[in-house]
Write an enzyme that holds these catalytic residues in place. Sequence first.
Site, PDB file in Angstrom:
ATOM      1  N   LYS A  22       5.149  -5.530  16.035  1.00  0.00           N
ATOM      2  CA  LYS A  22       5.665  -6.170  14.985  1.00  0.00           C
ATOM      3  C   LYS A  22       6.504  -6.197  13.538  1.00  0.00           C
ATOM      4  O   LYS A  22       7.030  -7.287  13.657  1.00  0.00           O
ATOM      5  CB  LYS A  22       4.083  -6.379  14.554  1.00  0.00           C
ATOM      6  CG  LYS A  22       3.565  -7.022  13.077  1.00  0.00           C
ATOM      7  CD  LYS A  22       2.430  -7.179  12.130  1.00  0.00           C
ATOM      8  CE  LYS A  22       1.485  -6.097  11.506  1.00  0.00           C
ATOM      9  NZ  LYS A  22       2.097  -6.378  10.090  1.00  0.00           N
ATOM     10  N   ASN A  23       6.052  -4.497  13.571  1.00  0.00           N
ATOM     11  CA  ASN A  23       7.263  -4.805  12.216  1.00  0.00           C
ATOM     12  C   ASN A  23       8.539  -4.297  12.631  1.00  0.00           C
ATOM     13  O   ASN A  23       9.434  -3.872  11.610  1.00  0.00           O
ATOM     14  CB  ASN A  23       6.409  -2.856  11.630  1.00  0.00           C
ATOM     15  CG  ASN A  23       5.183  -3.247  10.755  1.00  0.00           C
ATOM     16  OD1 ASN A  23       4.992  -5.012  10.620  1.00  0.00           O
ATOM     17  ND2 ASN A  23       4.347  -2.624  10.830  1.00  0.00           N
ATOM     18  N   ARG A  92       3.223 -11.192   3.662  1.00  0.00           N
ATOM     19  CA  ARG A  92       4.750 -10.422   3.006  1.00  0.00           C
ATOM     20  C   ARG A  92       6.342 -10.532   3.963  1.00  0.00           C
ATOM     21  O   ARG A  92       6.797 -10.123   2.941  1.00  0.00           O
ATOM     22  CB  ARG A  92       4.036  -9.274   2.560  1.00  0.00           C
ATOM     23  CG  ARG A  92       4.878  -8.406   1.730  1.00  0.00           C
ATOM     24  CD  ARG A  92       4.546  -7.276   1.765  1.00  0.00           C
ATOM     25  NE  ARG A  92       5.121  -6.056   1.068  1.00  0.00           N
ATOM     26  CZ  ARG A  92       5.141  -6.335  -0.115  1.00  0.00           C
ATOM     27  NH1 ARG A  92       4.835  -6.960  -1.223  1.00  0.00           N
ATOM     28  NH2 ARG A  92       6.156  -5.169  -1.006  1.00  0.00           N
ATOM     29  N   CYS A 116      -1.537  -8.585   3.614  1.00  0.00           N
ATOM     30  CA  CYS A 116      -3.190  -7.753   3.377  1.00  0.00           C
ATOM     31  C   CYS A 116      -3.111  -7.807   2.308  1.00  0.00           C
ATOM     32  O   CYS A 116      -2.398  -6.814   1.847  1.00  0.00           O
ATOM     33  CB  CYS A 116      -2.950  -7.053   4.487  1.00  0.00           C
ATOM     34  SG  CYS A 116      -3.001  -7.381   6.162  1.00  0.00           S
ATOM     35  N   ARG A 121       1.276  -4.682  -3.745  1.00  0.00           N
ATOM     36  CA  ARG A 121       2.152  -4.640  -3.796  1.00  0.00           C
ATOM     37  C   ARG A 121       3.399  -5.311  -4.049  1.00  0.00           C
ATOM     38  O   ARG A 121       4.066  -6.377  -3.961  1.00  0.00           O
ATOM     39  CB  ARG A 121       2.691  -5.331  -2.332  1.00  0.00           C
ATOM     40  CG  ARG A 121       0.990  -4.438  -1.096  1.00  0.00           C
ATOM     41  CD  ARG A 121       1.098  -4.938  -0.076  1.00  0.00           C
ATOM     42  NE  ARG A 121       2.310  -4.337   1.196  1.00  0.00           N
ATOM     43  CZ  ARG A 121       1.675  -5.128   2.441  1.00  0.00           C
ATOM     44  NH1 ARG A 121       0.863  -5.751   2.564  1.00  0.00           N
ATOM     45  NH2 ARG A 121       2.568  -4.703   3.548  1.00  0.00           N
ATOM     46  N   ILE A 123       7.316  -6.240  -5.145  1.00  0.00           N
ATOM     47  CA  ILE A 123       8.900  -6.454  -5.072  1.00  0.00           C
ATOM     48  C   ILE A 123      10.154  -5.369  -5.498  1.00  0.00           C
ATOM     49  O   ILE A 123      11.143  -6.607  -5.190  1.00  0.00           O
ATOM     50  CB  ILE A 123       8.816  -7.940  -4.289  1.00  0.00           C
ATOM     51  CG1 ILE A 123       9.035  -8.990  -5.448  1.00  0.00           C
ATOM     52  CG2 ILE A 123       8.160  -8.067  -2.875  1.00  0.00           C
ATOM     53  CD1 ILE A 123       9.474  -9.944  -4.712  1.00  0.00           C
ATOM     54  N   LEU A 125      11.332  -2.974  -5.652  1.00  0.00           N
ATOM     55  CA  LEU A 125      13.146  -2.102  -5.212  1.00  0.00           C
ATOM     56  C   LEU A 125      13.631  -3.381  -3.954  1.00  0.00           C
ATOM     57  O   LEU A 125      15.031  -3.189  -4.542  1.00  0.00           O
ATOM     58  CB  LEU A 125      12.000  -1.323  -4.502  1.00  0.00           C
ATOM     59  CG  LEU A 125      11.100  -0.478  -4.917  1.00  0.00           C
ATOM     60  CD1 LEU A 125      10.750   1.005  -4.059  1.00  0.00           C
ATOM     61  CD2 LEU A 125      12.069   0.498  -5.908  1.00  0.00           C
ATOM     62  N   ASP A 305      -0.689   3.155   7.994  1.00  0.00           N
ATOM     63  CA  ASP A 305      -1.134   2.171   9.217  1.00  0.00           C
ATOM     64  C   ASP A 305      -1.980   2.676  10.423  1.00  0.00           C
ATOM     65  O   ASP A 305      -2.768   1.941  10.971  1.00  0.00           O
ATOM     66  CB  ASP A 305       0.175   1.604  10.424  1.00  0.00           C
ATOM     67  CG  ASP A 305       0.924   0.543   9.035  1.00  0.00           C
ATOM     68  OD1 ASP A 305       0.082   0.163   7.994  1.00  0.00           O
ATOM     69  OD2 ASP A 305       2.282   0.213   9.553  1.00  0.00           O
ATOM     70  N   ARG A 397      -3.284 -11.055  13.165  1.00  0.00           N
ATOM     71  CA  ARG A 397      -1.659 -10.893  12.662  1.00  0.00           C
ATOM     72  C   ARG A 397      -1.127  -9.419  13.872  1.00  0.00           C
ATOM     73  O   ARG A 397       0.299  -9.694  13.382  1.00  0.00           O
ATOM     74  CB  ARG A 397      -1.906 -10.335  11.527  1.00  0.00           C
ATOM     75  CG  ARG A 397      -2.418 -11.453  10.282  1.00  0.00           C
ATOM     76  CD  ARG A 397      -2.857 -10.426   8.705  1.00  0.00           C
ATOM     77  NE  ARG A 397      -1.396 -11.047   8.072  1.00  0.00           N
ATOM     78  CZ  ARG A 397      -1.448 -10.725   7.183  1.00  0.00           C
ATOM     79  NH1 ARG A 397      -2.127 -11.212   6.125  1.00  0.00           N
ATOM     80  NH2 ARG A 397      -0.016 -11.144   6.231  1.00  0.00           N
TER      81      ARG A 397
HETATM   82  N1  EPU Z   1       6.634  -0.383  -3.564  1.00  0.00           N
HETATM   83  C1  EPU Z   1       7.194  -1.046  -4.390  1.00  0.00           C
HETATM   84  N2  EPU Z   1       7.908  -1.882  -4.708  1.00  0.00           N
HETATM   85  C2  EPU Z   1       8.578  -2.573  -3.689  1.00  0.00           C
HETATM   86  C3  EPU Z   1       8.553  -2.276  -2.183  1.00  0.00           C
HETATM   87  C4  EPU Z   1       6.996  -1.316  -2.060  1.00  0.00           C
HETATM   88  O1  EPU Z   1       6.684  -0.180  -5.176  1.00  0.00           O
HETATM   89  O2  EPU Z   1       9.470  -3.142  -4.069  1.00  0.00           O
HETATM   90  C5  EPU Z   1       5.989   0.352  -2.839  1.00  0.00           C
HETATM   91  C6  EPU Z   1       4.089  -1.040  -1.679  1.00  0.00           C
HETATM   92  O3  EPU Z   1       3.240  -0.991  -3.009  1.00  0.00           O
HETATM   93  C7  EPU Z   1       3.410   0.651  -1.497  1.00  0.00           C
HETATM   94  C8  EPU Z   1       5.137   1.527  -0.607  1.00  0.00           C
HETATM   95  O4  EPU Z   1       6.322   0.930  -1.764  1.00  0.00           O
HETATM   96  O5  EPU Z   1       2.551   1.785  -2.354  1.00  0.00           O
HETATM   97  C9  EPU Z   1       5.466   1.497   0.551  1.00  0.00           C
HETATM   98  O6  EPU Z   1       5.286   0.254   0.554  1.00  0.00           O
HETATM   99  P1  EPU Z   1       7.194  -0.280   1.563  1.00  0.00           P
HETATM  100  O7  EPU Z   1       7.594  -1.311   1.506  1.00  0.00           O
HETATM  101  O8  EPU Z   1       7.011   0.651   2.756  1.00  0.00           O
HETATM  102  O9  EPU Z   1       6.303  -1.096   2.943  1.00  0.00           O
HETATM  103  P2  EPU Z   1       6.049  -2.470   3.295  1.00  0.00           P
HETATM  104  O10 EPU Z   1       7.711  -2.654   3.652  1.00  0.00           O
HETATM  105  O11 EPU Z   1       5.414  -3.730   2.178  1.00  0.00           O
HETATM  106  C10 EPU Z   1       6.048  -1.882   5.861  1.00  0.00           C
HETATM  107  C11 EPU Z   1       4.715  -2.606   7.046  1.00  0.00           C
HETATM  108  C12 EPU Z   1       3.551  -2.072   6.242  1.00  0.00           C
HETATM  109  C13 EPU Z   1       3.352  -0.770   6.631  1.00  0.00           C
HETATM  110  C14 EPU Z   1       3.998  -0.445   5.236  1.00  0.00           C
HETATM  111  C15 EPU Z   1       4.035   1.590   5.108  1.00  0.00           C
HETATM  112  C16 EPU Z   1       5.876  -4.349   7.754  1.00  0.00           C
HETATM  113  C17 EPU Z   1       5.957  -5.572   7.921  1.00  0.00           C
HETATM  114  N3  EPU Z   1       5.619  -3.814   6.715  1.00  0.00           N
HETATM  115  O12 EPU Z   1       5.472  -2.950   5.098  1.00  0.00           O
HETATM  116  O13 EPU Z   1       2.975  -2.681   7.800  1.00  0.00           O
HETATM  117  O14 EPU Z   1       1.599  -0.460   6.611  1.00  0.00           O
HETATM  118  O15 EPU Z   1       5.127  -0.461   5.175  1.00  0.00           O
HETATM  119  O16 EPU Z   1       4.274   2.599   6.540  1.00  0.00           O
HETATM  120  O17 EPU Z   1       7.171  -3.837   8.386  1.00  0.00           O
HETATM  121  C18 EPU Z   1       0.549  -2.970   9.498  1.00  0.00           C
HETATM  122  O18 EPU Z   1       1.324  -3.373   9.870  1.00  0.00           O
HETATM  123  O19 EPU Z   1      -0.431  -3.152   9.062  1.00  0.00           O
HETATM  124  C19 EPU Z   1       1.596  -2.619   7.431  1.00  0.00           C
HETATM  125  C20 EPU Z   1       0.952  -3.435   6.708  1.00  0.00           C
END
Ligand code: EPU
Length: 423
Positions: A22-23, A92, A116, A121, A123, A125, A305, A397
Amino acid sequence: MEQYVIKGGKPLYGTVRVQGAKNSALPILAATLLVEGIHEIRDVPHLSDIDVMGRILKALGVRMRWDGNNIKLETSTIKTSRIPESLMRQMRSSIFLMGPMLSRLHEVIITPPGGCAIGARPIDLHLKGLSLLGAKIEEGDGFIRCTATKLRGADIHLDLPSVGATENIMMAAVRAEGITVIRNAAREPEIADLESFLNRMGADVSGAGTPTVVIRGVPRLHSVSYEVIPDRIVAGTLAAAAAMTGGEILLTHVVMDHMGSTLELLERTGAILKFEGDSLWVKGSSQLKAVGNVVTGPYPGFPTDMQPQLMALLSVTAGSSNISERIFDGRFKHVKELVRMGAKLHPLKNSVEIEGVSHLHGATVQATDLRAGAALVIAGLAAHGTTRVLGLHHIDRGYDHLDRTLLQLGGQIQRWSGKVASC
Ligand code: EPU
């Protein structure tokens, strides 16, 4: 109300092929927007998140058609740079569209994304990266508008190795003028998969899988056919289910290198694992052991995850373990539900102390997010008696017909829709 009804206590046996990731599929589908043409993305799982991504792409004007697990997309027909709010709020990953749309259309208008409920969470960055590439970002009443007549390469340091921000910046930078360097980049296998996809399209990206990703802007890209990598979290979930039920399963379509920390922990519980080619054989044991302390972390650390599923497994091991969650601040909602099933879990601030019990018992439990739902299902398979898992839309999902996969492995699970057929 839709629910899984699981009769537990039966070991899983058999062979199953693991679905595509998925990711990986989500950012890659977004990346098809980078260039006009007909793309084919293969081995895409049938998931509600993929469905939402498809609906967003269609709303933007993309023509899209499923053929089994492959998706064909015609991206020449985009007609708008505004992502519909109702769809944006459902997932997201809609945020991934920012980079490619900015690159191709020079504008993208979004509303804050949903996803989720596993903690805050932000954005920031993503926005910081895009703005360093030259995008102008205006935040209004419930919308964010990004514009850029021209994107230029930049040196970008991420305060956290965010998976999504790394991917978004990579996609925005592939056609920017000059060189972009992302420092403290996330290193997940899905980042390397995106790099492979972009390079197949004619981009010049290197370093994915390391903390420094370098993107040399290219003037042109072309459409491609591409197969996404296997889903390491689905593989880990099924492996944990086999270990926990004392079963013996063979998972095919697995990349061992992507699963290091998960496999290491499963082995520490006493489960027996063997790899051959792209197959993983897992055998449970009636005497699983506690593993001490586990801390989730960015790849190659133990994946957040897999944290709920590991907690379900550790609930029935002999001895005490502790899991600390370091990625998301709200990812312990499964604790209360596992306790309903007889688990002895003691939540502290960002960690949970797990005192293993001999067995769990069936209960009616609520999935509150995707992986929490998966944890409850595998707990139900191992528990004595009947478990009802509610909140299946969360599980849908990320797991392609989880009930069918488990039935194939001899699990006693039924999806019950609550509807009685009328004659
Ligand atoms: N974060 C920030 N600012 C940002 C972005 C992230 O503070 O602009 C923080 C988040 O709040 C979190 C940490 O950085 O505490 C890590 O978040 P990350 O951005 O790495 O996660 P993501 O890209 O939103 C992806 C996966 C998630 C997985 C995380 C961590 C996808 C579509 N989703 O999310 O997958 O948990 O990386 O490995 O790739 C799942 O599949 O169940 C799932 C939630």
